[in-house]
Design a protein around this motif. Sequence first.
Motif, PDB file in Angstrom:
ATOM      1  N   GLY A 104       7.359  -2.916  -0.777  1.00 28.69           N
ATOM      2  CA  GLY A 104       7.313  -2.515   0.624  1.00 28.69           C
ATOM      3  C   GLY A 104       6.890  -1.076   0.816  1.00 28.69           C
ATOM      4  O   GLY A 104       6.304  -0.718   1.834  1.00 28.69           O
ATOM      5  N   ASP A 105       7.173  -0.226  -0.179  1.00 27.60           N
ATOM      6  CA  ASP A 105       6.797   1.189  -0.066  1.00 27.60           C
ATOM      7  C   ASP A 105       5.283   1.359  -0.017  1.00 27.60           C
ATOM      8  O   ASP A 105       4.778   2.259   0.638  1.00 27.60           O
ATOM      9  N   GLN A 106       4.574   0.507  -0.721  1.00 23.14           N
ATOM     10  CA  GLN A 106       3.115   0.595  -0.726  1.00 23.14           C
ATOM     11  C   GLN A 106       2.554   0.272   0.654  1.00 23.14           C
ATOM     12  O   GLN A 106       1.629   0.927   1.128  1.00 23.14           O
ATOM     13  N   VAL A 107       3.120  -0.716   1.304  1.00 20.20           N
ATOM     14  CA  VAL A 107       2.684  -1.071   2.655  1.00 20.20           C
ATOM     15  C   VAL A 107       3.040   0.041   3.624  1.00 20.20           C
ATOM     16  O   VAL A 107       2.237   0.416   4.485  1.00 20.20           O
ATOM     17  N   GLU A 108       4.242   0.585   3.501  1.00 20.58           N
ATOM     18  CA  GLU A 108       4.687   1.660   4.393  1.00 20.58           C
ATOM     19  C   GLU A 108       3.814   2.906   4.257  1.00 20.58           C
ATOM     20  O   GLU A 108       3.654   3.659   5.208  1.00 20.58           O
ATOM     21  N   ALA A 109       3.247   3.138   3.090  1.00 19.59           N
ATOM     22  CA  ALA A 109       2.373   4.295   2.895  1.00 19.59           C
ATOM     23  C   ALA A 109       0.958   4.033   3.398  1.00 19.59           C
ATOM     24  O   ALA A 109       0.308   4.923   3.936  1.00 19.59           O
ATOM     25  N   PHE A 110       0.470   2.796   3.219  1.00 20.61           N
ATOM     26  CA  PHE A 110      -0.920   2.502   3.535  1.00 20.61           C
ATOM     27  C   PHE A 110      -1.136   2.069   4.986  1.00 20.61           C
ATOM     28  O   PHE A 110      -2.110   2.479   5.618  1.00 20.61           O
ATOM     29  N   ALA A 111      -0.262   1.238   5.514  1.00 17.41           N
ATOM     30  CA  ALA A 111      -0.477   0.632   6.838  1.00 17.41           C
ATOM     31  C   ALA A 111      -0.656   1.653   7.959  1.00 17.41           C
ATOM     32  O   ALA A 111      -1.569   1.496   8.775  1.00 17.41           O
TER      33      ALA A 111
END
Length: 154
Positions: free
Chosen positions: A58-65
């Motif tokens: 989820g951290d990857q989505v929170e950084a990219f989105a």
Amino acid sequence: MSRHDLKRREFLEILMSLPLGAAIACSADSGRPLSDVPLSAQEAMKKLVGVLGPWTEGDQVEAFAPRFVAASHIVGSYFGESRAVLESLAARFPDGAMAVADIDLAALPEEERELLVQLARDLYSLVEVRFFVSNVPPWGECIGDRTWHTRAPA
């Protein structure tokens, strides 16, 4: 010099005297700034980025989105007339869904299907996402293995 060359030169002088900001502003696809986009449309886009992306955490989505949503040259067209389609498509997926393996496109209405395919195309055309999929480090970081190009992507 012919009369045609003089008119062309005058036109070029006028064109060159225009402010650069006006030329850039006229080339934008959407005349609506992203700050005017309702929050629900932005949240729907973030949700779809999580659903379509290759993310494992989820951290990857929170950084990219948020960066993807802020890129008006990519997502500006989604927040225009197709905003309602975007929101209805995002409502089909549960909250927190990431990297959905299978999506039945036949069950979707044609507008939602086209929007989903176009969004996937736009998302995976970005260098950052392609690097993430192929396990290549981000820009500026060296690859530790000198033979990385001889193996298939993981």
